[in-house]
Design a protein around this motif. Structure first.
Motif, PDB file in Angstrom:
ATOM      1  N   ILE A  57      17.756  54.071  41.413  1.00 31.25           N
ATOM      2  CA  ILE A  57      17.399  54.158  39.860  1.00 31.25           C
ATOM      3  C   ILE A  57      18.057  53.666  38.568  1.00 31.25           C
ATOM      4  O   ILE A  57      17.653  53.003  37.737  1.00 31.25           O
ATOM      5  N   LEU A  81      17.129  49.975  38.606  1.00 35.05           N
ATOM      6  CA  LEU A  81      15.811  49.819  38.095  1.00 35.05           C
ATOM      7  C   LEU A  81      15.748  49.353  36.803  1.00 35.05           C
ATOM      8  O   LEU A  81      15.073  48.917  35.965  1.00 35.05           O
ATOM      9  N   ARG A  82      16.640  50.011  36.038  1.00 32.75           N
ATOM     10  CA  ARG A  82      16.964  50.015  34.544  1.00 32.75           C
ATOM     11  C   ARG A  82      17.403  48.478  34.134  1.00 32.75           C
ATOM     12  O   ARG A  82      17.221  48.152  32.928  1.00 32.75           O
ATOM     13  N   ASN A 139       9.934  47.792  38.982  1.00 33.28           N
ATOM     14  CA  ASN A 139       9.480  49.106  38.573  1.00 33.28           C
ATOM     15  C   ASN A 139       8.210  48.864  37.893  1.00 33.28           C
ATOM     16  O   ASN A 139       7.553  49.969  37.263  1.00 33.28           O
ATOM     17  N   TYR A 163       9.846  54.740  33.104  1.00 31.87           N
ATOM     18  CA  TYR A 163      10.308  55.861  33.731  1.00 31.87           C
ATOM     19  C   TYR A 163      10.240  55.571  35.332  1.00 31.87           C
ATOM     20  O   TYR A 163       9.789  54.522  35.489  1.00 31.87           O
ATOM     21  N   VAL A 164      10.959  56.378  36.050  1.00 32.10           N
ATOM     22  CA  VAL A 164      10.825  56.117  37.628  1.00 32.10           C
ATOM     23  C   VAL A 164      10.219  57.309  38.486  1.00 32.10           C
ATOM     24  O   VAL A 164      10.725  58.448  38.331  1.00 32.10           O
ATOM     25  N   LEU A 213      10.105  58.131  41.809  1.00 35.83           N
ATOM     26  CA  LEU A 213      10.693  57.469  42.988  1.00 35.83           C
ATOM     27  C   LEU A 213      10.185  58.178  44.145  1.00 35.83           C
ATOM     28  O   LEU A 213      10.127  59.234  44.426  1.00 35.83           O
ATOM     29  N   GLY A 226      14.719  59.285  37.230  1.00 38.69           N
ATOM     30  CA  GLY A 226      15.621  58.896  36.299  1.00 38.69           C
ATOM     31  C   GLY A 226      16.185  59.735  35.348  1.00 38.69           C
ATOM     32  O   GLY A 226      17.193  59.516  34.795  1.00 38.69           O
ATOM     33  N   THR A 258       6.174  54.528  41.289  1.00 35.08           N
ATOM     34  CA  THR A 258       6.593  53.260  40.878  1.00 35.08           C
ATOM     35  C   THR A 258       7.309  52.432  41.505  1.00 35.08           C
ATOM     36  O   THR A 258       7.481  51.115  41.641  1.00 35.08           O
ATOM     37  N   PHE A 259       8.353  53.196  42.357  1.00 35.15           N
ATOM     38  CA  PHE A 259       9.017  52.497  43.514  1.00 35.15           C
ATOM     39  C   PHE A 259       9.239  53.093  44.686  1.00 35.15           C
ATOM     40  O   PHE A 259       9.208  54.536  44.578  1.00 35.15           O
ATOM     41  N   GLU A 305       2.624  49.452  43.215  1.00 34.16           N
ATOM     42  CA  GLU A 305       4.005  49.170  42.958  1.00 34.16           C
ATOM     43  C   GLU A 305       4.244  47.604  43.247  1.00 34.16           C
ATOM     44  O   GLU A 305       3.553  46.781  43.378  1.00 34.16           O
TER      45      GLU A 305
END
Length: 443
Positions: free
Chosen positions: A278, A281-282, A288, A301-302, A304, A323, A355-356, A377
């Motif tokens: 998380i 990914l930022r 993402n 956003y994530v 997961l 996240g 997304t991931f 993804e």
């Protein structure tokens, strides 16, 4: 009297397999009582009753695949009139439709608010033979008998059961989720063999078995196969691996298990890996993102995804807005998601919008692999087994030494159409750094 039809459970699914019945003909049911379970291409879903009344007939059998709108079960209001002859019931139904301004049945069983047959739904035309005999005395039709639910077991267990000639439905499971293990099968087969040691009049000839057999691919496995083919042939994959010392992460897990904030949570290293992803990914939003051929959509956003192997196939439910969760919230979300998935209770909505993805192949005692990206993804991380290995470390005086450490392998697959090797390597290096020194994870 009303027929409950297979509803549209969403996510574009148009058919489902009848997995198990929870009622039988003659049972009295209440509104919201679970009638049956269906297996869609994504999960097993419980269907509650929109009616209150008496089950008159189960219209489909376990194992049958039906489309949306197919009648599943007939529920009556339980009155004596409903129990009369089929011809009289049909006449009363026609009188009610004629008396009703909308042409509908106003005296059917109680239903959920907002549920009921649509006026635009067309009924199937009767066959000519049935129409010709419409005036003949009605004979009660026997209700279909529901076949027993298929036992839950892994493919190797099913194969061994076939070799032994054992019906898995007869084998009791020692696990809380009801999955029959190889040990359960072996114990059952041993008991059956002991019971069969009585002398026989003549030795039985060995049963001739087919050298091959076919098993239909359907439900979750069929959807998984289609998704993997789509992803593998539409997104050029590249996979990078790194082996790291994760001793400090393992030590942190042990420490956090005694933290009051994590009380009641089965904390594992997977939570730390999820947190590391998380945060990474930022810094690297490309992993993402989503590629649609014309543009790249970046997400702020994530969601997961955690890949889970179930007796019905691989599914990938995801934690929405992961996240935004604190450390304890993330740990509980990971625990609940994996438990629900293994029990086969993940809903289609739980698997949409990821997304991931992280796939924990370490639980299968596998070190590394080349995971296929989940459709929609751009990257997936495979976390291998944590193993105790000799490792070169740097001591406080700057010299090198050999020590036994906890070592794990990360395998990262990315969509090479817009993620180059440098970005993927930097992302992988950041995850590795968090795992080697997890103080920055904020747990």
């Amino acid at each position: 009297m009303a027929d409950y039809r297979l509803p549209d459970v969403g996510e574009g699914l148009t058919e489902a397999e009848i997995h198990a019945w929870h009622v039988q003909a003659g049972d009295t049911v209440a509104v919201n009582q679970v009638l049956l379970e269906i297996e869609t291409a994504k999960s097993v879903v419980e269907l509650p009753s929109p009616f209150a009344g008496t089950v008159e007939a189960l219209l489909v059998e376990v194992g049958q695949t039906v489309t949306v709108g197919t009648p599943l079960v007939r529920v009556g209001d339980g009155s004596a009139a409903e129990q009369g002859s089929g011809q009289a019931a049909e006449e009363r139904s026609g009188e009610r439709r004629a008396a009703s301004p909308g042409g509908g049945d106003e005296t059917g069983p109680a239903t959920l608010v907002g549920y009921g047959p649509r006026e635009t739904v067309s009924r199937r035309r009767r066959r000519s033979g049935a129409h010709a005999n419409a005036l003949a005395p009605a004979r009660p039709a026997p209700a279909p008998v529901a076949a027993p639910a298929r036992a839950l077991a892994a493919p190797p267990v099913r194969l061994r059961a076939r070799e032994l000639g054992v019906d898995l439905n007869q084998v009791s499971s020692s696990r809380p989720d009801g999955v029959v293990t190889m040990a359960d099968l072996t114990a059952y087969a041993g008991g059956a063999s002991a019971a069969a040691t009585a002398p026989a009049a003549a030795p039985a000839m060995p049963e001739l078995r087919d050298r091959e057999y076919r098993e239909p691919v359907k439900g979750v496995r069929k959807m998984m196969a289609a998704a993997m083919v789509e992803s593998a042939y539409s997104a050029p994959h590249v996979t990078l691996t790194v082996e790291i010392d994760t001793t400090h992460a393992v030590d942190l897990v042990r420490e956090l298990r005694t933290d009051p904030r994590y009380e009641g949570t089965r904390l594992t290293a997977l939570t730390l890996m999820a947190r590391a992803c998380i945060l990474a990914l930022r810094e690297f939003p490309e992993l993402n993102a989503r590629w649609d051929g014309e543009a790249v959509t970046f997400r702020r956003y994530v969601n997961l995804g955690i890949a889970a192997a179930t007796p019905r196939g691989l599914i990938v439910p995801n934690i929405k807005d992961a996240g935004d969760l604190s450390g304890p919230e993330l740990a509980r979300a990971v625990e609940e998601l994996t438990a629900t998935a293994r029990a086969g209770k993940s809903q289609p909505a739980d698997q949409a919008g990821g997304t991931f993805t992280i796939t924990n192949i370490g639980v299968l005692k596998v070190d590394s692999g080349t995971p296929i990206i989940n459709p929609g993804e751009s990257a997936i991380l495979a976390v291998g087994a944590i193993r105790r290995k000799p490792w070169v470390i740097t001591t406080k005086d700057g010299s090198e030494a050999i020590a036994i450490r906890d070592v794990v392998t990360f395998s990262l697959s990315v969509d090479h159409r817009f993620i180059d090797g440098e970005k993927a390597s930097q992302f992988l290096a950041m995850i590795a750094a968090f795992s080697e020194d997890p103080a920055g994870l904020g747990l």
